[in-house]
Motif scaffolding. Structure first.
Motif, PDB file in Angstrom:
ATOM      1  N   ARG A 158       0.866  -1.235   0.010  1.00  0.00           N
ATOM      2  CA  ARG A 158      -0.283  -0.189  -0.119  1.00  0.00           C
ATOM      3  C   ARG A 158       0.805   1.297   0.102  1.00  0.00           C
ATOM      4  O   ARG A 158       0.638   2.388  -0.592  1.00  0.00           O
ATOM      5  CB  ARG A 158      -0.834   0.110   1.305  1.00  0.00           C
ATOM      6  N   LEU A 159       2.036   1.184   0.747  1.00  0.00           N
ATOM      7  CA  LEU A 159       2.923   2.157   0.816  1.00  0.00           C
ATOM      8  C   LEU A 159       3.370   2.586  -0.768  1.00  0.00           C
ATOM      9  O   LEU A 159       3.520   3.912  -1.162  1.00  0.00           O
ATOM     10  CB  LEU A 159       4.009   1.812   1.696  1.00  0.00           C
ATOM     11  N   MET A 161       1.941   1.847  -3.394  1.00  0.00           N
ATOM     12  CA  MET A 161       0.625   2.501  -4.293  1.00  0.00           C
ATOM     13  C   MET A 161       0.606   4.144  -3.912  1.00  0.00           C
ATOM     14  O   MET A 161       0.397   4.886  -4.997  1.00  0.00           O
ATOM     15  CB  MET A 161      -0.610   1.814  -3.699  1.00  0.00           C
ATOM     16  N   HIS A 162       0.907   4.366  -2.810  1.00  0.00           N
ATOM     17  CA  HIS A 162       0.629   5.715  -2.368  1.00  0.00           C
ATOM     18  C   HIS A 162       1.603   6.355  -2.865  1.00  0.00           C
ATOM     19  O   HIS A 162       1.528   7.749  -3.192  1.00  0.00           O
ATOM     20  CB  HIS A 162       0.256   5.933  -0.830  1.00  0.00           C
ATOM     21  N   TYR A 163       2.908   6.068  -2.682  1.00  0.00           N
ATOM     22  CA  TYR A 163       4.102   6.875  -3.216  1.00  0.00           C
ATOM     23  C   TYR A 163       3.985   7.162  -4.853  1.00  0.00           C
ATOM     24  O   TYR A 163       4.295   7.934  -5.299  1.00  0.00           O
ATOM     25  CB  TYR A 163       5.378   5.969  -2.905  1.00  0.00           C
ATOM     26  N   ARG A 164       3.229   5.950  -5.256  1.00  0.00           N
ATOM     27  CA  ARG A 164       3.107   6.364  -7.022  1.00  0.00           C
ATOM     28  C   ARG A 164       1.943   7.247  -6.932  1.00  0.00           C
ATOM     29  O   ARG A 164       2.235   8.389  -7.796  1.00  0.00           O
ATOM     30  CB  ARG A 164       2.599   4.987  -7.283  1.00  0.00           C
ATOM     31  N   GLU A 165       0.860   7.335  -6.386  1.00  0.00           N
ATOM     32  CA  GLU A 165      -0.214   8.264  -6.664  1.00  0.00           C
ATOM     33  C   GLU A 165       0.237   9.743  -5.989  1.00  0.00           C
ATOM     34  O   GLU A 165      -0.219  10.373  -6.759  1.00  0.00           O
ATOM     35  CB  GLU A 165      -1.403   7.637  -5.793  1.00  0.00           C
ATOM     36  N   ASP A 166       0.821   9.590  -4.797  1.00  0.00           N
ATOM     37  CA  ASP A 166       1.003  10.961  -4.246  1.00  0.00           C
ATOM     38  C   ASP A 166       2.467  11.752  -4.902  1.00  0.00           C
ATOM     39  O   ASP A 166       2.177  12.902  -4.841  1.00  0.00           O
ATOM     40  CB  ASP A 166       1.218  10.812  -2.602  1.00  0.00           C
TER      41      ASP A 166
END
Ligand code: NAD
Length: 331
Positions: A158-159, A161-166
């Motif tokens: 999940r981390l 995924m969020h680093y990609r999105e954010d």
């Protein structure tokens, strides 16, 4: 001429990491390997190899400095015996490693990052029978992994995924299903089922005491993927545009008893199986490779028998060497 890319492989002293370094060298990359130990069984092919404890932030900054891409394999891990009895240590160490490595990669403007997750993230209630339905990527939620090892992997997925999105860091996530092969841990408590069985059968053959212990009734099921397919799959995923977690394994399911029988046949020895108490993990597990085939246009193809033949021959040599060395010590 295009400039040669520099790749960081963390966990480069470990089983998959050391094979991956060798594979990536054949693709023409410059490789920095990082680990807290050298590969135990063969010389590293990395251009540079640094001893860095990646639980520490400053070491992660150093490791990721000046690299184009990261293959993050470092983890405190082992087979079922280790995973089922070191929850706090595993959750603590692996969380620190992954939190710090990913953030340092962002700080150092790494362009692509591969995280190595595991089939251990899948919910326990989907793996309670031996004839399980193969696990699809979307089965991960609602989450209920069996061990702390799986929970940490899920959070790190999940981390990513969020680093990609954010932050726009291109992350890829692979979920391995039981990788095996030569040059991996084969004794000492961290070895996994294929290596442990090869060792026990080699010891039975060489000692003439033709029996082995198996944890549980041996009817628990798994699929096993040979290391050469694993590194090929990792590389293909890293080069693809697919950003969600992807299974990487074989989808031929065997029982642990069948695995032992295949190895016995390769060894040319018949052994009696003593079923004893011991950690067994989930009752059954298999990989659904539908998405793997769709996304990569490829899937692992090296047969269990072919992979186990190479692995068994290597482990039999290790067992033989140990026997010679321990005889020499007692003379
Ligand atoms: P491995 O134990 O052989 O390799 C992991 C390496 O990480 C080791 O060499 C270890 O020394 C290193 N490491 C541990 N703590 C470290 C730290 N603090 N700093 C730097 N390095 C550290 O395991 P492997 O089988 O090669 O697995 C590689 C990756 O794939 C791991 O992330 C593992 O969780 C994952 N995985 C493996 C399998 C499998 O079947 N082998 C299955 C699922 C997931």
């Amino acid at each position: 001429m295009t400039q040669q890319k520099t790749i960081l492989v963390t966990g480069a002293g470990g089983f998959i990491g050391s094979h991956l370094v060798t594979f990536l060298k054949t693709k023409g990359y410059r490789i920095r390997g990082v680990d807290i130990k050298f590969p135990e069984f063969a010389k590293t092919d990395a251009d540079e190899f640094e001893f860095l404890d990646l639980r520490r932030w400053e070491n992660c900054l150093k490791a990721t400095n000046g690299v184009d891409e990261v293959y993050a394999l470092a983890a405190d891990m082992g087979g079922m015996g280790f995973i089922s009895s070191h929850h706090a240590q595993i959750l603590h160490n692996n969380s620190l490693i992954n939190l710090n490595t990913l953030e340092a990669a962002r700080e150092n403007n790494v362009s692509r990052y591969l995280f190595t997750s595991s089939a251990c993230i899948y919910p326990e209630h989907l793996q309670e029978t031996t004839d399980v339905v193969p696990l699809k990527e979307e089965d991960a939620y609602p989450a209920d992994p069996q061990d702390a090892y799986g929970w940490e992997k899920l959070i790190s997925e999940r981390l990513c995924m969020h680093y990609r999105e954010d932050y726009g860091l291109e992350t890829r996530t692979v979920r391995f299903h039981n990788i095996f092969g030569e040059n991996g841990t084969w004794q000492g408590g961290r070895e996994k089922a294929p290596a442990a069985l090869c060792r026990k059968i080699a010891a039975a053959k060489l000692s003439g005491v033709h029996q082995i212990d198996i944890w549980g009734d041996g009817e628990q099921t798994r699929s096993f993927c040979y290391i050469d397919d694993c590194v090929e799959g990792i590389y293909r995923l890293m080069r693809s545009d697919f950003r969600d977690p992807l299974n990487l394994g074989q989808d031929r399911m065997v029982t642990i008893n069948q695995l032992a029988d295949i190895i016995s046949k390769i060894a040319g020895v018949s052994v009696k199986k003593n079923h004893i108490d011991g950690p067994q993990g989930v009752r059954g597990r298999n990989s659904d490779n539908t998405k793997l085939r769709q996304v990569l246009g490829w899937e692992p193809s090296i047969s269990l028998e072919e992979g186990l033949t190479k692995t068994y021959e290597w482990i039999e040599r290790q067992v033989q060497n140990e026997r010679v060395n321990s005889r020499a010590e007692t003379v």
